[in-house]
Design a protein around this motif. Structure first.
Motif, mmCIF file in Angstrom:
data_model
loop_
_atom_site.group_PDB
_atom_site.id
_atom_site.type_symbol
_atom_site.label_atom_id
_atom_site.label_comp_id
_atom_site.label_asym_id
_atom_site.label_seq_id
_atom_site.Cartn_x
_atom_site.Cartn_y
_atom_site.Cartn_z
ATOM 1 N N ARG A 190 0.766 -0.995 0.161
ATOM 2 C CA ARG A 190 -0.077 0.068 0.095
ATOM 3 C C ARG A 190 0.845 1.271 -0.083
ATOM 4 N NH1 ARG A 190 -2.714 -4.139 -0.121
ATOM 5 N NH2 ARG A 190 -4.875 -4.624 0.723
ATOM 6 N N GLY A 225 -4.976 2.604 -3.166
ATOM 7 C CA GLY A 225 -6.083 3.309 -2.506
ATOM 8 C C GLY A 225 -6.246 4.922 -2.465
ATOM 9 N N GLU A 226 -6.740 5.381 -1.560
ATOM 10 C CA GLU A 226 -6.850 6.922 -1.533
ATOM 11 C C GLU A 226 -5.683 7.659 -1.937
ATOM 12 O OE1 GLU A 226 -8.436 10.402 1.314
ATOM 13 O OE2 GLU A 226 -8.420 8.489 2.278
ATOM 14 N N SER A 228 -3.762 7.431 -4.315
ATOM 15 C CA SER A 228 -3.913 7.313 -5.825
ATOM 16 C C SER A 228 -4.719 8.321 -6.367
ATOM 17 C CB SER A 228 -4.231 6.013 -6.272
ATOM 18 O OG SER A 228 -3.070 4.893 -5.806
ATOM 19 N N LEU A 229 -5.650 8.794 -5.555
ATOM 20 C CA LEU A 229 -6.583 9.815 -6.308
ATOM 21 C C LEU A 229 -6.288 11.098 -6.670
ATOM 22 C CD1 LEU A 229 -9.598 9.215 -3.770
ATOM 23 C CD2 LEU A 229 -9.271 8.210 -5.924
ATOM 24 N N ILE A 256 -11.669 2.635 -6.517
ATOM 25 C CA ILE A 256 -11.418 3.203 -4.996
ATOM 26 C C ILE A 256 -12.500 3.430 -4.259
ATOM 27 C CG2 ILE A 256 -9.920 4.951 -3.823
ATOM 28 C CD1 ILE A 256 -7.878 4.710 -6.063
ATOM 29 N N GLY A 257 -13.504 4.209 -4.987
ATOM 30 C CA GLY A 257 -14.709 4.607 -4.343
ATOM 31 C C GLY A 257 -15.496 3.384 -4.087
ATOM 32 N N LYS A 260 -13.337 1.591 -1.078
ATOM 33 C CA LYS A 260 -13.178 2.534 0.389
ATOM 34 C C LYS A 260 -14.424 3.244 0.244
ATOM 35 C CE LYS A 260 -8.802 1.314 0.672
ATOM 36 N NZ LYS A 260 -8.139 0.291 1.462
ATOM 37 N N CYS A 263 -14.243 6.986 0.794
ATOM 38 C CA CYS A 263 -13.937 7.642 -0.405
ATOM 39 C C CYS A 263 -15.072 7.760 -1.383
ATOM 40 C CB CYS A 263 -12.910 7.121 -0.927
ATOM 41 S SG CYS A 263 -11.189 7.179 0.033
ATOM 42 N N ARG A 264 -16.332 7.288 -1.091
ATOM 43 C CA ARG A 264 -17.157 6.918 -2.301
ATOM 44 C C ARG A 264 -17.619 8.404 -2.543
ATOM 45 N NH1 ARG A 264 -22.509 8.703 -3.430
ATOM 46 N NH2 ARG A 264 -23.607 7.187 -4.974
ATOM 47 N N PHE A 266 -16.357 11.272 -2.392
ATOM 48 C CA PHE A 266 -15.432 12.087 -2.887
ATOM 49 C C PHE A 266 -15.365 11.684 -4.311
ATOM 50 C CE2 PHE A 266 -10.824 12.932 -4.155
ATOM 51 C CZ PHE A 266 -10.902 14.405 -3.991
ATOM 52 N N CYS A 267 -14.961 10.443 -4.755
ATOM 53 C CA CYS A 267 -14.743 9.883 -5.792
ATOM 54 C C CYS A 267 -15.898 10.300 -6.861
ATOM 55 C CB CYS A 267 -14.580 8.174 -5.807
ATOM 56 S SG CYS A 267 -13.078 7.825 -5.059
#
Length: 333
Positions: A190, A225-226, A228-229, A256-257, A260, A263-264, A266-267
């Motif tokens: 990670r 995960g996050e 990478s956004l 990712i959304g 996680k 994070c949904r 936000f994605c």
């Protein structure tokens, strides 16, 4: 019509096809003449560093990261003997001084090594170097921690993961397979630091028909995960014409959304904002963004999705028409 149609760009394992393109060509870093002189030095506490003029700092940070050399930029670093007009490029443990020297020279700087800088005999530490001999990983689930690979090896793994020299070796050479091994190891760790350099590989999917990047790197970015956004979001602005790379970027943001839940929202917001500018992207990219929004059950984005379809800015071969999307989202009225 199915939401994920059979005509979506396939992901097949194989060797990258066509002429090997280098990051130098992609980033346009080749300069005529020497742009300046940089000295690499060693600090007792900070480690390997170099003082560079502030006007070059952002460019060199971007270039070195793209080339798999981890670093941070420190401004106002008089403690490192940098002048008020300079920034310090500080490299974490595990970064080989030769990597820094070679990449700065490619960026047209004259680089000298300080007397206190020593070059390790091996380019990679033993735990990472063994990946050059493992061969084709296939579908095997390898526990890289059991091979002795740990967080302290992230800097070396990142450099190995984007090492373009490995693309020039044949499939019969075990060294080629170190690329997917490094990607998978970084995913298991990670490793947030790896996100930006790995996103920097997405251009290869379309430019080189690089099926290994297409098939492996998205999984690693999703595992990270996050972290990478941010680089995935930035890729839309940096490479608006990279059709295949942006398709993958949208897909990974959606994954990712989905994986996680925190994070949904936000994605969904990020993907919806990109779709608002549907006229800036290829129809297949817009279709990939919509696929990701459907996977996230983003009913709140339906109005923007409908606008993109109304403007004929969506590739229908991916998922059908707007009515198919409404059904998938559970909106029947």
């Amino acid at each position: 019509m199915a939401i994920r149609g059979a005509l979506k760009r396939p992901r097949r394992r194989g060797h990258p096809k066509g002429e090997i393109q280098t990051g130098m060509k992609k980033k346009g870093k080749i300069q005529l003449g020497i742009r300046g002189r940089i000295k690499l030095r060693q600090h007792a506490e900070q480690g390997l560093y170099a003082c560079v003029p502030q006007r070059f700092a952002a460019e060199l940070e971007d270039w070195l990261t793209f080339r798999g050399v981890l670093l941070r930029v420190s401004r106002g670093s008089q403690a490192l003997d940098c002048s008020k007009d300079e920034c310090a490029l500080i490299f974490p443990p595990g970064v080989h001084p030769a990597w820094v020297r070679d990449e700065l020279e490619l960026a047209s700087f004259d680089v000298r090594l300080g007397e206190d800088v020593t070059l390790p005999e091996s380019e990679y530490p033993p735990a990472v170097a063994q990946l050059l001999q493992l061969g084709d990983p296939g579908e095997a689930e390898i526990d890289y921690a059991a091979l002795g690979i740990a967080e302290k090896h992230v800097a070396a793994l990142v450099h190995l993961a984007v090492n373009e020299e490995l693309y020039a070796v044949p499939l019969t050479d075990r060294r080629f397979w170190a690329l997917p091994h490094a990607w998978r190891a970084l995913g298991q760790l990670r490793a947030a630091e790896a996100a930006k350099p790995l996103v920097g590989l997405l251009w290869r999917i379309g430019a080189c028909d690089d099926e290994w990047v297409a098939g492996e790197v998205p999984d690693t970015l999703a595992e990270i995960g996050e972290p990478s956004l941010a680089p995935l979001m930035a890729y839309f602005g940096e490479e608006p014409e990279d059709e295949y790379g942006l398709e993958v970027a949208a897909e990974v943001i959606g994954r990712i959304g989905r994986d996680k839940p925190a994070c949904r929202d936000f994605c969904v917001r990020v993907l919806t904002e990109r779709l608002l500018h549907f006229d800036a992207y290829a129809t297949s990219v817009n279709a990939s963004v919509i696929c990701a929004l459907v996977d996230l059950k983003a009913v709140e984005s339906l109005a923007v999705i409908e606008a993109a379809f109304a403007a004929r800015a969506v590739d229908l071969l991916w998922m059908g028409d707007v009515e198919d999307v409404r059904i998938a989202l559970g909106v029947t009225a």
